[in-house]
Design an enzyme around this catalytic site. Structure first.
Site, PDB file in Angstrom:
ATOM      1  N   ASN A  30      20.054 111.660  -6.298  1.00  0.00           N
ATOM      2  CA  ASN A  30      20.247 111.826  -7.738  1.00  0.00           C
ATOM      3  C   ASN A  30      18.905 112.212  -8.397  1.00  0.00           C
ATOM      4  O   ASN A  30      17.895 112.377  -7.711  1.00  0.00           O
ATOM      5  CB  ASN A  30      20.861 110.563  -8.356  1.00  0.00           C
ATOM      6  CG  ASN A  30      19.942 109.347  -8.291  1.00  0.00           C
ATOM      7  OD1 ASN A  30      18.745 109.478  -8.023  1.00  0.00           O
ATOM      8  ND2 ASN A  30      20.494 108.183  -8.520  1.00  0.00           N
ATOM      9  N   ASP A  73      32.707 109.489  -4.549  1.00  0.00           N
ATOM     10  CA  ASP A  73      31.504 108.782  -4.995  1.00  0.00           C
ATOM     11  C   ASP A  73      30.854 109.523  -6.173  1.00  0.00           C
ATOM     12  O   ASP A  73      30.317 108.900  -7.084  1.00  0.00           O
ATOM     13  CB  ASP A  73      30.523 108.667  -3.821  1.00  0.00           C
ATOM     14  CG  ASP A  73      29.246 107.947  -4.219  1.00  0.00           C
ATOM     15  OD1 ASP A  73      29.326 106.745  -4.520  1.00  0.00           O
ATOM     16  OD2 ASP A  73      28.186 108.604  -4.275  1.00  0.00           O
TER      17      ASP A  73
END
Ligand code: COA
Length: 317
Positions: A27, A221
Site C-alpha cells: 500500500n 482483500d
C-alpha cells in the site's frame, strides 16, 4: 529429499518459494497487502496440491482451491523484505488435500526473520479433460499414526463447519444493495461500502480456464481494504480472514462483482463482509451466482504501525 519407509518419495514434503516484495505488492505506506500474501500462499498450495494429485496414472488434473481455514496476519511485511513461502501436504482424504503453508519475512539487510502467516488450505483435484470430474487423491504416508489421526480430525471438523455455513455461502444470493455513497453519513455502513468489477482474463486462470483462488482472494482483500480505509481514513492492514469456502467455479470471460461492507467495529478492529458474484457474459442462461463470501478483519495503524482506535460503526445505512 527425504524418502518414505520403502524408499518412495514423500510427495507431501515441502516446496519453498521466495520473492522480494516490491511497490506493486504494497500500500502507499509500504505495508505488503494481505491479498498479495494470500495469493502467494495459494500459489504455493496449488503447486504442491497439483503436483501431488498428478503422481498417479490416469487423468491429469489441477488442484482447485476449495477452502482456506481462518488465517491470521501475525506481523506486517514491508517493501524490500523477502517473503519465503513453504507448503506441505499434511492430510489427504479420498477427494481432498490439506496443505499447510507458512510465510516467513526476511529483512535481508539485518537478517531478521519473522513468521508472518500460517495458513491451512484444502484443494480438490479436477480433471483437465472434464472440469466437473473430481479425481481421487493419492494417499500420503504419514510420519506417525498420531499425525494421521489429527489430520482426520481437522478434515471432519471442516466438513461439519461447511454443512453449518452452507446456507450463508450457498446458492441463494442475498442482494448487496449499494445506494449512492455520497448521500450517506460518515461511519455508516452505506458510507464505506464499496465494490469492484473485474473481467476474468487468461492471466487470472488455471490450466482449466477457471479463476485461481488466490486471484479472487487478492481482489476480495482489495475491496475490504477500501471499505476499511473509507471508514477510518488512516493506514489500514489486514489482521485476519475467517474461513472461506469456494463453492462455485468462475470461468474465464466471467465478470465478477466484489462487494464489501462493514459489519462490525470493535475498539481497534473492523470486520468487513465481502461477496463475490459472478456473471457469465457469454453463457447468459447461467445467470448471476454467488461464488464466495468471506469476513476480513482490518486494523487501523498510526505512523509507528501501532493500532489506533476505530470510529464506531453508526447504525443506519
Ligand atoms: N472445503 C474442503 N473440501 C471440500 C469443500 C470445501 N469447501 N467442498 C468440497 N470438498 C471436498 C469434499 O470433502 C469431498 O472430498 P471427500 O470425498 O474426500 O470428503 C470432495 O471435495 C468432493 O465433494 P463433493 O461434495 O462431491 O463436491 P462438490 O460438488 O461440493 O464440489 C468443488 C467441490 C470444490 C469441486 C466445488 O465446490 C467447486 O468447484 N468449487 C470452486 C473451486 C474453485 O474454482 N476454486 C477457486 C475459486 S476462486
Amino acid at each position: 529429499m527425504l524418502r518414505g519407509p520403502v524408499g518412495k518419495m514423500l510427495s507431501r514434503l515441502a516446496i519453498i518459494t521466495s520473492r522480494i516484495m516490491g511497490p506493486d505488492d504494497a500500500n502507499i505506506v509500504g505495508n505488503v497487502h494481505g491479498g498479495t500474501i494470500l495469493k502467494m500462499i495459494e500459489d504455493a498450495g496449488c503447486i504442491i496440491g497439483t503436483r501431488h494429485c498428478n503422481t498417479q496414472t490416469g487423468d491429469r488434473c489441477v488442484a482447485a482451491l476449495a477452502r482456506v481455514e481462518r488465517t491470521d496476519f501475525l506481523y506486517p511485511m514491508f517493501i524490500g523484505e523477502v517473503a519465503h513461502v513453504s507448503a506441505e501436504i499434511t492430510y489427504t482424504s479420498k477427494h481432498s488435500v490439506e496443505v499447510q503453508v507458512n510465510v516467513l519475512s526476511e529483512n535481508i539487510l539485518t537478517g531478521a526473520k519473522k513468521v508472518t502467516n500460517k495458513a491451512t488450505l484444502w484443494y480438490v483435484p479436477l480433471s483437465l479433460r472434464n472440469v466437473d470430474k473430481i479425481i481421487e487423491v493419492p494417499p500420503i504416508e504419514y510420519t506417525s499414526t498420531e499425525s494421521e489421526e489429527l489430520g482426520k480430525k481437522r478434515y471432519e471438523a471442516q466438513k461439519l463447519e461447511r454443512m453449518e455455513t452452507k446456507e450463508r455461502n450457498g446458492e441463494v444470493i442475498t442482494p448487496v444493495s449499494f445506494p449512492e455513497r455520497h448521500t450517506k453519513e460518515p461511519y455508516t455502513v452505506g458510507f464505506s461500502q464499496s465494490s469492484l468489477i473485474h473481467l476474468i482474463g487468461p492471466s487470472d486462470c488455471t490450466l482449466h480456464g477457471f479463476v485461481h483462488g488466490g486471484v479472487t482472494m487478492k481482489l476480495m482483500d482489495e475491496v475490504a481494504g477500501i471499505v476499511a480505509a473509507r471508514h477510518c481514513k488512516t493506514n489500514i492492514v489486514t489482521a485476519s480472514v475467517d474461513a472461506i469456502n469456494f463453492h462455485r467455479k468462475i470461468k474465464k470471460g466471467c465478470v465478477i462483482t466484489i462487494s464489501g461492507r462493514m459489519t462490525f467495529t470493535s475498539n481497534k478492529s473492523m470486520e468487513i463482509e465481502v461477496f463475490v458474484d459472478a456473471d457469465s457474459l457469454l453463457e447468459t442462461d447461467k445467470g448471476k451466482y454467488r461464488a464466495v463470501t468471506a469476513f476480513f478483519t482490518y486494523i487501523s495503524l498510526d505512523k509507528e504501525n501501532k493500532p489506533l482506535p476505530v470510529p464506531p460503526l453508526k447504525v443506519g445505512i
